[in-house]
Design a protein around this motif. Sequence first.
Motif, PDB file in Angstrom:
ATOM      1  N   GLY A 296       0.767  -4.685  10.803  1.00 52.79           N
ATOM      2  CA  GLY A 296       1.208  -4.230   9.410  1.00 52.79           C
ATOM      3  C   GLY A 296       0.402  -5.215   8.288  1.00 52.79           C
ATOM      4  N   LEU A 297      -0.550  -6.008   8.784  1.00 55.14           N
ATOM      5  CA  LEU A 297      -1.140  -6.988   7.671  1.00 55.14           C
ATOM      6  C   LEU A 297      -2.086  -6.183   6.830  1.00 55.14           C
ATOM      7  CD1 LEU A 297      -2.202 -10.184   9.413  1.00 55.14           C
ATOM      8  CD2 LEU A 297      -0.859 -10.011   7.410  1.00 55.14           C
ATOM      9  N   GLY A 298      -2.321  -4.935   7.073  1.00 52.74           N
ATOM     10  CA  GLY A 298      -3.329  -4.032   6.404  1.00 52.74           C
ATOM     11  C   GLY A 298      -2.481  -3.756   5.058  1.00 52.74           C
ATOM     12  N   ARG A 299      -1.438  -3.305   5.045  1.00 50.57           N
ATOM     13  CA  ARG A 299      -0.545  -2.853   3.880  1.00 50.57           C
ATOM     14  C   ARG A 299      -0.328  -4.220   3.069  1.00 50.57           C
ATOM     15  NH1 ARG A 299       3.363  -1.430   6.389  1.00 50.57           N
ATOM     16  NH2 ARG A 299       4.748  -3.149   6.494  1.00 50.57           N
ATOM     17  N   ILE A 300      -0.153  -5.397   3.751  1.00 51.13           N
ATOM     18  CA  ILE A 300       0.117  -6.539   3.121  1.00 51.13           C
ATOM     19  C   ILE A 300      -1.200  -6.978   2.121  1.00 51.13           C
ATOM     20  CG2 ILE A 300       0.721  -8.920   3.518  1.00 51.13           C
ATOM     21  CD1 ILE A 300       2.616  -8.268   5.273  1.00 51.13           C
ATOM     22  N   LEU A 301      -2.242  -6.612   2.934  1.00 54.45           N
ATOM     23  CA  LEU A 301      -3.612  -6.937   2.202  1.00 54.45           C
ATOM     24  C   LEU A 301      -3.555  -6.221   0.622  1.00 54.45           C
ATOM     25  CD1 LEU A 301      -6.268  -7.311   5.008  1.00 54.45           C
ATOM     26  CD2 LEU A 301      -5.247  -9.139   3.738  1.00 54.45           C
ATOM     27  N   VAL A 302      -3.219  -5.132   0.970  1.00 51.12           N
ATOM     28  CA  VAL A 302      -3.380  -4.202  -0.412  1.00 51.12           C
ATOM     29  C   VAL A 302      -2.295  -4.812  -1.580  1.00 51.12           C
ATOM     30  CG1 VAL A 302      -2.813  -2.001  -1.375  1.00 51.12           C
ATOM     31  CG2 VAL A 302      -4.011  -2.404   0.813  1.00 51.12           C
ATOM     32  N   LEU A 303      -1.105  -5.177  -1.104  1.00 49.99           N
ATOM     33  CA  LEU A 303      -0.096  -5.826  -2.016  1.00 49.99           C
ATOM     34  C   LEU A 303      -0.710  -7.097  -2.574  1.00 49.99           C
ATOM     35  CD1 LEU A 303       3.049  -4.758  -0.111  1.00 49.99           C
ATOM     36  CD2 LEU A 303       2.096  -3.802  -2.247  1.00 49.99           C
ATOM     37  N   THR A 304      -1.082  -7.853  -1.477  1.00 51.99           N
ATOM     38  CA  THR A 304      -1.364  -9.293  -2.044  1.00 51.99           C
ATOM     39  C   THR A 304      -2.593  -9.397  -2.911  1.00 51.99           C
ATOM     40  OG1 THR A 304      -2.353  -9.827   0.079  1.00 51.99           O
ATOM     41  CG2 THR A 304      -0.209 -10.576  -0.285  1.00 51.99           C
ATOM     42  N   THR A 305      -3.867  -8.708  -2.505  1.00 54.68           N
ATOM     43  CA  THR A 305      -4.895  -8.679  -3.275  1.00 54.68           C
ATOM     44  C   THR A 305      -4.647  -8.134  -4.806  1.00 54.68           C
ATOM     45  OG1 THR A 305      -6.158  -8.125  -1.350  1.00 54.68           O
ATOM     46  CG2 THR A 305      -7.446  -7.694  -3.413  1.00 54.68           C
ATOM     47  N   LEU A 402      -7.189  -1.377  -4.591  1.00 58.37           N
ATOM     48  CA  LEU A 402      -6.770   0.246  -4.545  1.00 58.37           C
ATOM     49  C   LEU A 402      -7.745   0.982  -3.567  1.00 58.37           C
ATOM     50  CD1 LEU A 402      -5.883   0.838  -8.059  1.00 58.37           C
ATOM     51  CD2 LEU A 402      -4.562   0.743  -6.450  1.00 58.37           C
ATOM     52  N   ILE A 403      -8.986   0.576  -3.734  1.00 61.29           N
ATOM     53  CA  ILE A 403     -10.012   1.528  -2.472  1.00 61.29           C
ATOM     54  C   ILE A 403      -9.751   1.099  -1.269  1.00 61.29           C
ATOM     55  CG2 ILE A 403     -12.463   1.672  -2.188  1.00 61.29           C
ATOM     56  CD1 ILE A 403     -13.325   0.748  -4.936  1.00 61.29           C
ATOM     57  N   PHE A 404      -9.448  -0.306  -0.896  1.00 58.65           N
ATOM     58  CA  PHE A 404      -8.896  -0.410   0.492  1.00 58.65           C
ATOM     59  C   PHE A 404      -7.910   0.281   0.961  1.00 58.65           C
ATOM     60  CE2 PHE A 404      -6.937  -3.275   3.539  1.00 58.65           C
ATOM     61  CZ  PHE A 404      -8.037  -3.505   4.622  1.00 58.65           C
ATOM     62  N   ALA A 405      -6.885   0.552  -0.184  1.00 56.87           N
ATOM     63  CA  ALA A 405      -5.808   1.554   0.220  1.00 56.87           C
ATOM     64  C   ALA A 405      -6.035   2.709   0.757  1.00 56.87           C
ATOM     65  CB  ALA A 405      -4.747   1.281  -0.906  1.00 56.87           C
TER      66      ALA A 405
END
Length: 432
Positions: A296-305, A402-405
């Motif tokens: 689940g860290l991928g989704r968190i990376l989007v939010l925290t970045t 946003l691109i990473f998302a």
Amino acid sequence: MILGSERLKNLGNVRAMRALRYRDFRLFFVGQTISLVGTWMQIIAMSWLVYRLTGSPFILGLVGFCGQVPSMFVAPFAGVLADRWPRRRILVATQTLSMLQALAISALVFSDLVAVWHLVLLSITLGCINAFDIPARQSLFVEIVEDRDDLGNAIALNSSMVNGARLIGPSVAGILIATVGEGLCFLINGVSFVPVVIALLAMNPSRREFSGVHPPVLASLKEGFNYAFGFAPVRWILMLLALISVVGVPYSVLMPVFATKILHGGSHTLGFLMGSAGFGALAGALYLASRPSAAGLGRILVLTTSLFGVSLVVFSYSTLFWASMAILLAAGFGMLISLAGCNTILQTIVDDDKRGRIMSFYTMAFMGMTPWGNLLAGTLASRLGAPMTVRLGGIACIIGALIFATRLKRIRALIHPIYAGKEVLPTPESDG
């Protein structure tokens, strides 16, 4: 109901500290905590010393550039060595050399002989040392944490250690700079390396098998490069990390400008601003440490970045000291989770025999790209002003998130089989 809530709280506390049950990690944790307080004192003292000697935002960026750019060129070869040599021995050498570098600056300051060229040369020296230190340090975790399930927790605790020291170091440095000058900060940092060297010598990490025959260094480097950039999750994580390092992280090099020109303060103001960001980062590290797995860290990376980027934009408009501190709290939280989250995902998906090389690419994307960002920030600040420079960096972080998302679905699909094989996917009993 109350008992149940208290039980969950205690469980979370135990889970957040679980890597400390390993003796070697405890030694590492205590030694590094002491040393890192000195390191943060030196970072603040260096920025203030350079700005006092020159009054130039560009020179601030230049010194930051010189201190980290060696990672771009040296770290790949250091990663190959970290996969071939005992990592603990590498760290004993790098920590000893770092101590000598700090003591040299201290001697120059106390003798009133220090000049900007000294600081540039010694910053380059430290950058070369760190290029060997960081891949070996990050790769050592797998040898001092016996259960692989606790690897992510060890990385998060390491981040909490860095940022706990970040709370103390800048504040103490601000007081010492205002009362006795910068020299004592460098001296304290030099002495602070002694505990970590002692801790490293006392460790007994798990032994790796070393082959007497290795392919040529360039062939090993090419193998690691193909592995890293041929696997989409590693490639995209490194690209996100590099973006944050170029456009986001360098905001800190401009803090002396904000402290003096925007907020009309002095070294105390600088210390409090950096301490506030450190407190937010510490909160982020503790949050990561409390997570049961890397899933689940991928989704968190989007939010925290995104949070980091928005915080930088808002901070660039602030002219109030307390408002700036509150904003930097959020910025530190977002930045830490983004950086440590990238590290955690990489460490949990890479092959052990390539760990040193992948951590060297992590070092390149983080430490290696930050100096280019420092140089860019210093140049833009001289022309556009520090607020506009930080604002543009925040906007770029938001776009990168946003691109990473848009790539997240593909990344998760490729990582899922690895996590399933290593049994790091969340269970019904975990909080995912």
